[in-house]
Design a protein around this motif. Structure first.
Motif, short mmCIF file in Angstrom:
data_model
loop_
_atom_site.label_atom_id
_atom_site.label_comp_id
_atom_site.label_asym_id
_atom_site.label_seq_id
_atom_site.Cartn_x
_atom_site.Cartn_y
_atom_site.Cartn_z
N ASP A 114 0.86 -1.18 0.00
CA ASP A 114 0.00 0.00 0.00
C ASP A 114 0.90 1.24 0.00
O ASP A 114 2.13 1.15 0.10
CB ASP A 114 -0.97 0.00 1.18
CG ASP A 114 -0.28 0.00 2.54
OD1 ASP A 114 0.88 0.47 2.65
OD2 ASP A 114 -0.90 -0.47 3.51
N GLU A 115 0.28 2.42 -0.12
CA GLU A 115 1.09 3.64 -0.28
C GLU A 115 2.01 3.89 0.90
O GLU A 115 3.17 4.26 0.72
CB GLU A 115 0.19 4.85 -0.51
CG GLU A 115 1.00 6.12 -0.78
CD GLU A 115 0.14 7.29 -1.19
OE1 GLU A 115 0.42 8.42 -0.74
OE2 GLU A 115 -0.82 7.09 -1.98
N ALA A 116 1.51 3.68 2.12
CA ALA A 116 2.33 3.93 3.31
C ALA A 116 3.54 3.01 3.34
O ALA A 116 4.67 3.44 3.61
CB ALA A 116 1.50 3.75 4.57
N ALA A 117 3.32 1.73 3.06
CA ALA A 117 4.42 0.77 3.07
C ALA A 117 5.42 1.07 1.95
O ALA A 117 6.63 0.93 2.13
CB ALA A 117 3.88 -0.65 2.92
N LEU A 159 7.99 6.24 -9.35
CA LEU A 159 8.77 5.39 -8.45
C LEU A 159 8.16 4.00 -8.33
O LEU A 159 8.87 2.99 -8.38
CB LEU A 159 8.85 6.04 -7.06
CG LEU A 159 9.78 7.25 -6.95
CD1 LEU A 159 9.51 7.99 -5.64
CD2 LEU A 159 11.24 6.81 -7.01
N ARG A 160 6.85 3.94 -8.20
CA ARG A 160 6.17 2.64 -8.09
C ARG A 160 6.42 1.82 -9.36
O ARG A 160 6.72 0.62 -9.29
CB ARG A 160 4.68 2.85 -7.87
CG ARG A 160 3.85 1.58 -7.90
CD ARG A 160 3.79 0.88 -6.57
NE ARG A 160 2.94 1.60 -5.64
CZ ARG A 160 2.52 1.07 -4.47
NH1 ARG A 160 2.86 -0.16 -4.13
NH2 ARG A 160 1.78 1.78 -3.65
N ALA A 161 6.30 2.45 -10.52
CA ALA A 161 6.53 1.75 -11.78
C ALA A 161 7.95 1.21 -11.86
O ALA A 161 8.18 0.07 -12.29
CB ALA A 161 6.24 2.67 -12.96
N ARG A 192 9.42 2.06 2.21
CA ARG A 192 10.49 1.40 1.47
C ARG A 192 11.43 2.42 0.83
O ARG A 192 12.65 2.26 0.85
CB ARG A 192 9.91 0.48 0.40
CG ARG A 192 10.95 -0.11 -0.56
CD ARG A 192 10.43 -1.29 -1.32
NE ARG A 192 10.21 -2.43 -0.44
CZ ARG A 192 9.64 -3.57 -0.80
NH1 ARG A 192 9.22 -3.72 -2.05
NH2 ARG A 192 9.48 -4.54 0.06
N ILE A 193 10.86 3.46 0.27
CA ILE A 193 11.68 4.50 -0.36
C ILE A 193 12.58 5.16 0.67
O ILE A 193 13.77 5.39 0.43
CB ILE A 193 10.78 5.54 -1.05
CG1 ILE A 193 10.03 4.90 -2.23
CG2 ILE A 193 11.60 6.73 -1.55
CD1 ILE A 193 8.95 5.78 -2.80
N VAL A 194 12.00 5.47 1.83
CA VAL A 194 12.78 6.12 2.89
C VAL A 194 13.91 5.20 3.36
O VAL A 194 15.05 5.63 3.53
CB VAL A 194 11.87 6.50 4.07
CG1 VAL A 194 12.70 7.00 5.25
CG2 VAL A 194 10.86 7.56 3.64
N ALA A 195 13.60 3.92 3.55
CA ALA A 195 14.60 2.97 4.05
C ALA A 195 15.73 2.76 3.06
O ALA A 195 16.89 2.58 3.46
CB ALA A 195 13.92 1.63 4.36
N LEU A 196 15.42 2.81 1.78
CA LEU A 196 16.45 2.59 0.76
C LEU A 196 17.44 3.73 0.73
O LEU A 196 18.63 3.54 0.47
CB LEU A 196 15.79 2.43 -0.62
CG LEU A 196 16.72 2.15 -1.80
CD1 LEU A 196 17.47 0.84 -1.59
CD2 LEU A 196 15.92 2.10 -3.10
N GLY A 197 16.99 4.95 1.03
CA GLY A 197 17.86 6.11 0.94
C GLY A 197 17.96 6.57 -0.51
O GLY A 197 17.37 6.00 -1.41
#
Length: 254
Positions: free
Chosen positions: A135-138, A167-169, A142-147
């Motif tokens: 979902d959008e929050a998760a 980004l999702r694509a 993921r984006i934040v955790a990846l850096g």
């Protein structure tokens, strides 16, 4: 040579002897390689791939499959097939570079070298939940955790709303790369791995050896998943120097 929306050049080289083609990671555009040409011999050219959905192509729908990007990249590269091509890709870009290398081989115009960076080999399983199911929050987490995404971008709601579909694509494209049975390419390969990369291990990069039909060498560099930003000079010099070598040694991970 007519410009293509698929390729961006940041410097002009008259009659280049070689072209280094760089493929960006998920969420990035050609501009991530803006300064890399400074580390090239003046006789060599660098072009960077720009996928739909970013930079000057922001209005175009993003792609979700590597195979859908290859025809456009191949058409853009066609005028440069009269010279040696060297391909470099980081993360998702490594998969795009690999698919392009395979298409060039099938066309009878194999690149001189393929360099992959910060990317698991295609026959290895995905070690995380598929991005398509988040979902959008998760997905934001993921984006934040990846850096790699500037804090000011993450903090701007309007900018994130604009970027999230792209980004999702890209993440879906990355997660769906799968080649269970390796088919080696008849070209030399290099692998670059960050020693502190929590996203992709050194061993996962080393596993690309299964796809190298003409020799493979692994280069470990300090840093996390976006280590190429700190080591672009060394990476460029290694790629261009290795192009002049006739053989290379595979490095085994203990």
């Amino acid at each position: 040579m007519s410009p293509s929306p698929w390729l961006q050049s940041f410097h002009t080289v008259a009659n280049p002897r070689r072209t280094l083609v760089c493929f960006p990671h998920a969420g990035a555009g050609a501009a991530v390689y803006r300064d890399w040409h400074r580390h090239l011999d003046p006789r060599d050219e660098l072009v960077a791939v720009r996928l739909p959905g970013r930079e000057s192509r922001i209005a175009e729908p993003s792609l979700t499959a590597v195979a859908d990007a290859v025809p456009g990249i191949m058409e853009a590269l066609a005028p440069r097939l009269d010279r040696p091509l060297l391909l470099f890709g980081h993360s998702l870009g490594a998969s795009l570079a690999h698919a392009t290398a395979r298409a060039l081989v099938e066309r009878g115009a194999p690149p001189r070298l393929l360099a992959v960076s910060g990317r698991r080999a295609p026959h290895l399983p995905l070690r995380r939940t598929h991005s398509r199911t988040l979902d959008e929050a998760a997905f934001r987490n993921r984006i934040v955790a990846l850096g790699g995404t500037p804090p000011e971008v993450l903090a701007c709601a309007d900018l994130m709303e604009l970027m999230l579909p792209m980004l999702r694509a890209d993440f879906i494209m990355s997660d769906e790369v799968d080649e269970p049975v390796p088919t080696p390419l008849p070209i030399p390969m290099l692998g670059f791995a960050g020693t502190d990369d929590a996203e992709v291990s050194v061993a996962e990069v080393a596993a690309w050896e299964a796809f190298a039909g003409a020799g493979f060498a692994l280069h470990r560099l300090p840093g996390g998943h976006f280590f190429p930003h700190q080591h672009c000079r060394e990476i460029v010099h290694t790629i261009m120097k290795d192009d002049s070598h006739g053989s290379r040694r595979a490095i085994t991970i203990q």
